[in-house]
Design a protein around this motif. Sequence first.
Motif, PDB file in Angstrom:
ATOM      1  N   THR A  96       0.820  -1.207   0.000  1.00  0.00           N
ATOM      2  CA  THR A  96       0.000   0.000   0.000  1.00  0.00           C
ATOM      3  C   THR A  96       0.857   1.261   0.000  1.00  0.00           C
ATOM      4  OG1 THR A  96      -1.715  -1.171   1.223  1.00  0.00           O
ATOM      5  CG2 THR A  96      -1.825   1.221   1.249  1.00  0.00           C
ATOM      6  N   PHE A  97       1.954   1.242   0.763  1.00  0.00           N
ATOM      7  CA  PHE A  97       2.713   2.471   0.972  1.00  0.00           C
ATOM      8  C   PHE A  97       4.059   2.537   0.248  1.00  0.00           C
ATOM      9  CE2 PHE A  97       0.023   2.161   4.789  1.00  0.00           C
ATOM     10  CZ  PHE A  97      -0.663   3.346   4.632  1.00  0.00           C
ATOM     11  N   ASP A 102       4.620  10.797  -0.354  1.00  0.00           N
ATOM     12  CA  ASP A 102       4.559  11.587   0.872  1.00  0.00           C
ATOM     13  C   ASP A 102       5.879  11.456   1.633  1.00  0.00           C
ATOM     14  OD1 ASP A 102       3.961  12.920   3.179  1.00  0.00           O
ATOM     15  OD2 ASP A 102       2.161  11.768   3.647  1.00  0.00           O
ATOM     16  N   GLU A 103       6.462  12.582   2.009  1.00  0.00           N
ATOM     17  CA  GLU A 103       7.762  12.569   2.690  1.00  0.00           C
ATOM     18  C   GLU A 103       7.693  11.880   4.053  1.00  0.00           C
ATOM     19  OE1 GLU A 103       9.504  16.428   2.840  1.00  0.00           O
ATOM     20  OE2 GLU A 103       9.187  16.786   0.710  1.00  0.00           O
ATOM     21  N   GLU A 104       6.613  12.092   4.792  1.00  0.00           N
ATOM     22  CA  GLU A 104       6.465  11.455   6.107  1.00  0.00           C
ATOM     23  C   GLU A 104       6.427   9.939   5.979  1.00  0.00           C
ATOM     24  OE1 GLU A 104       6.183  12.724   9.325  1.00  0.00           O
ATOM     25  OE2 GLU A 104       6.848  14.620   8.439  1.00  0.00           O
ATOM     26  N   LEU A 109       9.086   4.610   6.232  1.00  0.00           N
ATOM     27  CA  LEU A 109       9.472   3.379   5.549  1.00  0.00           C
ATOM     28  C   LEU A 109      10.979   3.154   5.593  1.00  0.00           C
ATOM     29  CD1 LEU A 109       7.182   3.311   2.382  1.00  0.00           C
ATOM     30  CD2 LEU A 109       7.064   1.821   4.364  1.00  0.00           C
ATOM     31  N   SER A 110      11.735   4.219   5.439  1.00  0.00           N
ATOM     32  CA  SER A 110      13.188   4.055   5.471  1.00  0.00           C
ATOM     33  C   SER A 110      13.684   3.783   6.888  1.00  0.00           C
ATOM     34  CB  SER A 110      13.868   5.285   4.881  1.00  0.00           C
ATOM     35  OG  SER A 110      13.576   6.420   5.663  1.00  0.00           O
ATOM     36  N   ALA A 111      12.953   4.246   7.893  1.00  0.00           N
ATOM     37  CA  ALA A 111      13.375   4.026   9.284  1.00  0.00           C
ATOM     38  C   ALA A 111      13.001   2.629   9.776  1.00  0.00           C
ATOM     39  CB  ALA A 111      12.735   5.081  10.183  1.00  0.00           C
ATOM     40  N   TRP A 112      12.110   1.945   9.083  1.00  0.00           N
ATOM     41  CA  TRP A 112      11.643   0.633   9.537  1.00  0.00           C
ATOM     42  C   TRP A 112      12.669  -0.424   9.192  1.00  0.00           C
ATOM     43  CZ3 TRP A 112       9.527  -3.895   7.076  1.00  0.00           C
ATOM     44  CH2 TRP A 112       8.910  -4.765   7.970  1.00  0.00           C
ATOM     45  N   ASP A 113      13.153  -1.125  10.215  1.00  0.00           N
ATOM     46  CA  ASP A 113      14.164  -2.165  10.032  1.00  0.00           C
ATOM     47  C   ASP A 113      13.551  -3.507  10.422  1.00  0.00           C
ATOM     48  OD1 ASP A 113      16.463  -3.623   9.729  1.00  0.00           O
ATOM     49  OD2 ASP A 113      17.396  -2.896  11.571  1.00  0.00           O
TER      50      ASP A 113
END
Length: 151
Positions: A96-97, A102-104, A109-113
């Motif tokens: 979905t994402f 959207d920057e937020e 997404l980049s912070a999710w490990d």
Amino acid sequence: PLIMQNLVRPNGPRQSDTAKQQLAAAFSVVALALCAVVFVVSSGAQVDGAEDSIDNILTPYERQSLAVAAARETNLVMGAGQEGTDASAIKAAWATFKDSKDEEVLKDLSAWDPKEEEANVANAISDMKALGLETKAEGLILKKLAQPDRR
């Protein structure tokens, strides 16, 4: 002299003020009762004629089966049976994402490990197991304390 007279024998509320207050109180009670009647009548109509109620669709046996199934699924929340459901939910959320502009969302997404999340889940499971052992030990202590003295 008028001030002294009020101090010695103060004037009570006038009769007309008391009558107005009583009349206002009576109207307030009648209005409140009327609101209560309207509320009961309107909410009663919704309950009796609810076309989208689950009671109109399912038989009592089906409702009972659903309740048993929901209880069974709740018992498997941290078990192997739930892993497939969790994995498919994560894949659906990712799909979905993943193409979002959207920057937020991109920052999240980049912070999710995934490895870190797996470690968090493993820690939570070990904490729950430890908590279960503590609770079991406390239960044994309480059983011993509940027994009568053997002196």
